[in-house]
Design a protein around this motif. Structure first.
Motif, PDB file in Angstrom:
ATOM      1  N   LEU A  77      26.848  30.954  37.539  1.00 56.46           N
ATOM      2  CA  LEU A  77      27.430  32.003  36.389  1.00 56.46           C
ATOM      3  C   LEU A  77      26.801  31.942  35.198  1.00 56.46           C
ATOM      4  O   LEU A  77      27.041  30.819  34.537  1.00 56.46           O
ATOM      5  CB  LEU A  77      28.848  31.964  36.333  1.00 56.46           C
ATOM      6  CG  LEU A  77      29.814  33.177  35.834  1.00 56.46           C
ATOM      7  CD1 LEU A  77      29.224  34.372  36.419  1.00 56.46           C
ATOM      8  CD2 LEU A  77      31.348  32.945  35.908  1.00 56.46           C
TER       9      LEU A  77
ATOM     10  N   ALA B 119      22.225  44.859  35.926  1.00 54.75           N
ATOM     11  CA  ALA B 119      22.696  44.082  37.047  1.00 54.75           C
ATOM     12  C   ALA B 119      22.829  44.747  38.306  1.00 54.75           C
ATOM     13  O   ALA B 119      22.507  44.266  39.387  1.00 54.75           O
ATOM     14  CB  ALA B 119      23.882  43.689  36.764  1.00 54.75           C
TER      15      ALA B 119
ATOM     16  N   GLY C 170      24.500  44.425  44.969  1.00 53.32           N
ATOM     17  CA  GLY C 170      25.613  43.889  44.444  1.00 53.32           C
ATOM     18  C   GLY C 170      26.777  44.665  43.649  1.00 53.32           C
ATOM     19  O   GLY C 170      26.322  46.097  43.570  1.00 53.32           O
TER      20      GLY C 170
ATOM     21  N   GLY D  79      29.665  45.414  40.234  1.00 53.17           N
ATOM     22  CA  GLY D  79      30.060  45.172  39.036  1.00 53.17           C
ATOM     23  C   GLY D  79      31.502  45.654  38.551  1.00 53.17           C
ATOM     24  O   GLY D  79      31.993  46.463  39.355  1.00 53.17           O
TER      25      GLY D  79
ATOM     26  N   ASP E 288      29.757  39.747  46.612  1.00 55.22           N
ATOM     27  CA  ASP E 288      28.547  40.190  45.895  1.00 55.22           C
ATOM     28  C   ASP E 288      28.548  40.864  44.459  1.00 55.22           C
ATOM     29  O   ASP E 288      27.839  41.802  43.960  1.00 55.22           O
ATOM     30  CB  ASP E 288      27.687  41.075  46.780  1.00 55.22           C
ATOM     31  CG  ASP E 288      28.486  42.408  46.835  1.00 55.22           C
ATOM     32  OD1 ASP E 288      29.602  42.440  46.745  1.00 55.22           O
ATOM     33  OD2 ASP E 288      27.898  43.477  47.312  1.00 55.22           O
TER      34      ASP E 288
ATOM     35  N   ARG F 252      27.930  41.007  40.915  1.00 57.94           N
ATOM     36  CA  ARG F 252      26.710  40.352  40.175  1.00 57.94           C
ATOM     37  C   ARG F 252      27.134  40.290  38.727  1.00 57.94           C
ATOM     38  O   ARG F 252      26.605  39.632  38.067  1.00 57.94           O
ATOM     39  CB  ARG F 252      25.454  41.153  40.436  1.00 57.94           C
ATOM     40  CG  ARG F 252      25.050  41.217  41.710  1.00 57.94           C
ATOM     41  CD  ARG F 252      24.243  40.087  42.256  1.00 57.94           C
ATOM     42  NE  ARG F 252      24.836  38.760  42.213  1.00 57.94           N
ATOM     43  CZ  ARG F 252      25.680  38.143  43.407  1.00 57.94           C
ATOM     44  NH1 ARG F 252      25.342  38.858  44.288  1.00 57.94           N
ATOM     45  NH2 ARG F 252      25.897  37.164  43.257  1.00 57.94           N
ATOM     46  N   ILE F 253      27.858  41.180  38.042  1.00 60.44           N
ATOM     47  CA  ILE F 253      28.491  41.026  36.780  1.00 60.44           C
ATOM     48  C   ILE F 253      29.785  41.396  36.653  1.00 60.44           C
ATOM     49  O   ILE F 253      30.484  42.164  37.338  1.00 60.44           O
ATOM     50  CB  ILE F 253      27.519  42.143  35.952  1.00 60.44           C
ATOM     51  CG1 ILE F 253      27.849  41.828  34.376  1.00 60.44           C
ATOM     52  CG2 ILE F 253      27.563  43.459  36.511  1.00 60.44           C
ATOM     53  CD1 ILE F 253      26.642  42.704  33.664  1.00 60.44           C
TER      54      ILE F 253
ATOM     55  N   ALA G   2      33.036  37.017  39.694  1.00 58.62           N
ATOM     56  CA  ALA G   2      31.438  37.120  39.882  1.00 58.62           C
ATOM     57  C   ALA G   2      30.945  36.042  40.653  1.00 58.62           C
ATOM     58  O   ALA G   2      31.085  34.983  40.664  1.00 58.62           O
ATOM     59  CB  ALA G   2      30.864  37.493  38.670  1.00 58.62           C
ATOM     60  N   GLY G   3      29.979  36.526  41.439  1.00 60.74           N
ATOM     61  CA  GLY G   3      29.135  35.258  42.193  1.00 60.74           C
ATOM     62  C   GLY G   3      29.889  34.522  43.342  1.00 60.74           C
ATOM     63  O   GLY G   3      29.546  33.458  43.542  1.00 60.74           O
TER      64      GLY G   3
ATOM     65  N   ALA H  42      24.991  35.190  38.839  1.00 57.17           N
ATOM     66  CA  ALA H  42      25.859  36.358  38.480  1.00 57.17           C
ATOM     67  C   ALA H  42      25.894  36.180  37.049  1.00 57.17           C
ATOM     68  O   ALA H  42      25.665  35.062  36.480  1.00 57.17           O
ATOM     69  CB  ALA H  42      27.097  36.044  39.054  1.00 57.17           C
ATOM     70  N   ARG H  43      26.641  37.050  36.336  1.00 52.32           N
ATOM     71  CA  ARG H  43      26.545  37.246  34.897  1.00 52.32           C
ATOM     72  C   ARG H  43      27.751  37.640  34.645  1.00 52.32           C
ATOM     73  O   ARG H  43      28.476  38.598  34.984  1.00 52.32           O
ATOM     74  CB  ARG H  43      25.503  38.387  34.293  1.00 52.32           C
ATOM     75  CG  ARG H  43      25.637  38.491  32.882  1.00 52.32           C
ATOM     76  CD  ARG H  43      24.609  39.677  32.566  1.00 52.32           C
ATOM     77  NE  ARG H  43      24.352  39.446  30.905  1.00 52.32           N
ATOM     78  CZ  ARG H  43      23.944  40.691  30.432  1.00 52.32           C
ATOM     79  NH1 ARG H  43      23.364  41.595  31.301  1.00 52.32           N
ATOM     80  NH2 ARG H  43      23.703  40.886  29.219  1.00 52.32           N
TER      81      ARG H  43
END
Length: 556
Positions: free
Chosen positions: A226, A250, A255, A257, A322, A324-325, A345-346, A352-353
């Motif tokens: 992350l 992202a 993925g 968000g 999944d 990702r953000i 996230a992730g 991931a962010r």
């Protein structure tokens, strides 16, 4: 909700390898797991002992539920699970029923007749697990039915709510200990993803557990996949622009968000802006009807929606791997809340962010909210002081000039996970970057390496920024450099810089791109010969540049 199955295997407390093997066999047969994680083995072993009292702290999505579901199957009788939300109970019961495990929940959303039928089933010993909100613990019929069935254990899920919600707007959380004193469960476990030392002590105290009898198990808080960052914005308009850009980057790959905001008003405004930018953005907040919230949550959890904009009412129990953000358009009220939300996230282990946007007025808004009770009346001084203390920790995280991952680990007392530099947060990325080679088109302000401290002091209104990012003067392509390849390398560098919220030169200086386009390295070793591409940059971004070079190998 329940399915009929044969009598579950009765397993003694795992005092030897044979008993532990039997637990693993039960986990394989009922849940499909071939082995237990180390913290799960420790928690299950401690809970199965007579009189076991376990406080389990492990990240969201880390497998805490198994630590009470498996003992519930291994022991005779019925387990009571105290859970905060009906949606959580429904999801857990649905999953258990799909595996042939008899479980049910009791809730005010059900009719009196349906609750009566389920309580009668509990009394007959029809269920291995019964889920209920803390408010139901004052209902004599439920407690009598569980006692008649033979109580095997009590699990308090999302136990941090005792500290966070109990003081704020669900006082029944503070009375769970009274119910446990009446039920006298032979075993009990409290599970949470976020709890500081002080919060852990309060949870145990509220449950009536003595320190000497309580086994505290903590799974590491470190999230190596992350990338954490804080980005300061001037106002809500700039925050919306940054949100759009971050989500486009992202979600360019598969993925999902999540966007969090502090108020329903900002949630709705952000969702409108995202839809205007071509991003489908359903919303979730307490102002929606129950059916709307359930539909939005289910669409996201089951993959029909890739994005959701929500207040902190969303997310508990949503286990989508999944994501990702996770983007916070405004800072949350505490670091505990932030860690739990960004931790969505992730979960699949992929990169991931977590991006936190902070405008000058945001902390002032949070301070005002700290001084209000849930009904809008002034909060009592004790509750206000507690909320302000949590907010101060959040503000220190925003201002941090040291590793953000280390800051979080220190906050939660996970000293074992601390390191020098993580390389996975904005502070460490900037700190580890070599001094920039300033090209004419690279106008990097000094504050990038020493960003201004966050403040909530009154400030003058600044002109609203343009909806488009500022355009930089493009540097001319050197003679003899293949233009298509050089431009592709520049586009990749720019996209990566936007995704990581760092200047382009942190990813790679201009001279490095020129040499890549001319020399066309094909391996990481060959990339080391490129000027400015040291081991740190190659480890972080080398594979990406090589993919660009491979994709444009025929460009002349």
């Amino acid at each position: 909700m329940a399915s009929a199955i044969g009598a579950p295997t009765r397993i003694p407390a795992p005092k030897d390898a044979h008993a532990e093997d039997a637990l693993v066999a039960l986990a394989r047969a009922q849940f499909g797991f071939t082995e237990l994680r180390a913290f799960q083995r420790e928690a299950v072993s401690a809970l199965l002992r007579p009189g076991g009292r376990v406080l389990l702290v492990a990240p969201t999505g880390g497998g805490k539920s198994l630590c009470y579901q498996l003992p519930a199957l291994a022991l005779p009788g019925t387990a009571l699970v105290v859970s905060p939300l009906v949606a959580l109970m429904e999801d857990q019961v649905r999953r258990l029923a799909s595996r042939g495990i008899p479980a049910t929940f009791i809730a005010s959303v059900l009719s009196r007749e349906e609750n009566g039928r389920r309580i009668a089933g509990v009394r007959r010993g029809q269920y291995k697990l019964v889920y209920a909100a803390p408010e139901r613990l004052g209902h004599e019929a439920l407690l009598d039915a569980i006692a008649a069935a033979g109580l095997s254990l009590v699990a308090v899920d999302e136990a941090h709510c005792i500290v966070q919600w109990g003081h704020d707007f669900r006082p029944d959380y503070l009375r769970i200990g009274e119910a446990l004193a009446r039920l006298l469960p032979p075993r009990a476990i409290a599970c949470t993803a976020t709890a500081t030392r002080e919060a852990r002590a309060e949870i145990a105290r509220r449950l009536g557990w003595l320190p000497r009898d309580t086994v505290t198990i903590m799974r590491g808080f470190s999230r190596p996949n992350l990338h954490l960052e804080v980005r300061r914005v001037a106002d809500r308009r700039e925050a919306t622009h940054e949100t759009v850009q971050a989500l486009r980057g992202a979600l360019a790959s598969p993925g999902a968000g999540i966007v969090y905001a502090a108020t329903r008003k900002v949630v709705e405004a952000t969702a409108r802006a995202l839809r205007g930018a071509g991003l489908d953005a359903p919303v979730y907040h307490a102002g929606l009807g129950a059916d709307e919230r359930a539909r939005a949550s289910a669409d996201f959890a089951e993959g029909r929606a890739r994005l959701i904009v929500a207040t902190n009412a969303f997310g508990m129990g949503v286990d989508r791997p999944d994501v990702r953000i996770v983007l916070h358009a405004q800072p949350p009220a505490s670091l505990e809340a932030y860690y739990q939300e960004v931790g969505r996230a992730g979960r699949d282990g992929g990169a991931a962010r977590g991006l936190l946007l902070v405008a000058p007025a945001d902390l002032a808004l949070r301070r005002r909210l700290c001084r209000l009770a849930p009904d809008g009346a002034p909060a009592n001084p004790v509750d206000a002081a507690r909320a302000l203390a949590r907010l101060r920790a959040m503000a220190r995280y925003v201002d941090a000039k040291s590793c953000r991952h280390a800051f979080i680990l220190r906050h939660f007392g996970d000293e074992a996970g601390l390191g020098e530099r993580c390389g996975r947060c904005d502070v460490c990325v900037l700190a580890s970057a070599p001094p920039p080679e300033r090209a004419p088109d690279e106008d990097a302000p000094d504050t990038l390496r020493d960003p201004p401290r966050f403040t909530d002091k009154p400030h003058e209104e600044q002109p609203a920024p343009s909806s488009s990012p500022p355009r930089r003067r493009a540097a001319p392509i050197p003679e003899g450099v293949p233009a298509p390849l050089y431009e592709a390398l520049c586009r990749y560098r720019s996209a990566l810089a936007r995704a990581l919220s760092v200047p382009a030169y942190v990813i790679a200086p201009n001279r490095a791109l020129v040499e890549m386009a001319l020399l066309r390295p094909a391996t990481l070793d060959e990339l080391e010969r490129i000027h400015g591409m040291g081991k740190t940059r190659i480890a972080a971004h080398g594979e990406g540049f090589l993919r660009v070079l491979e994709d444009h190998r025929d460009d002349a």
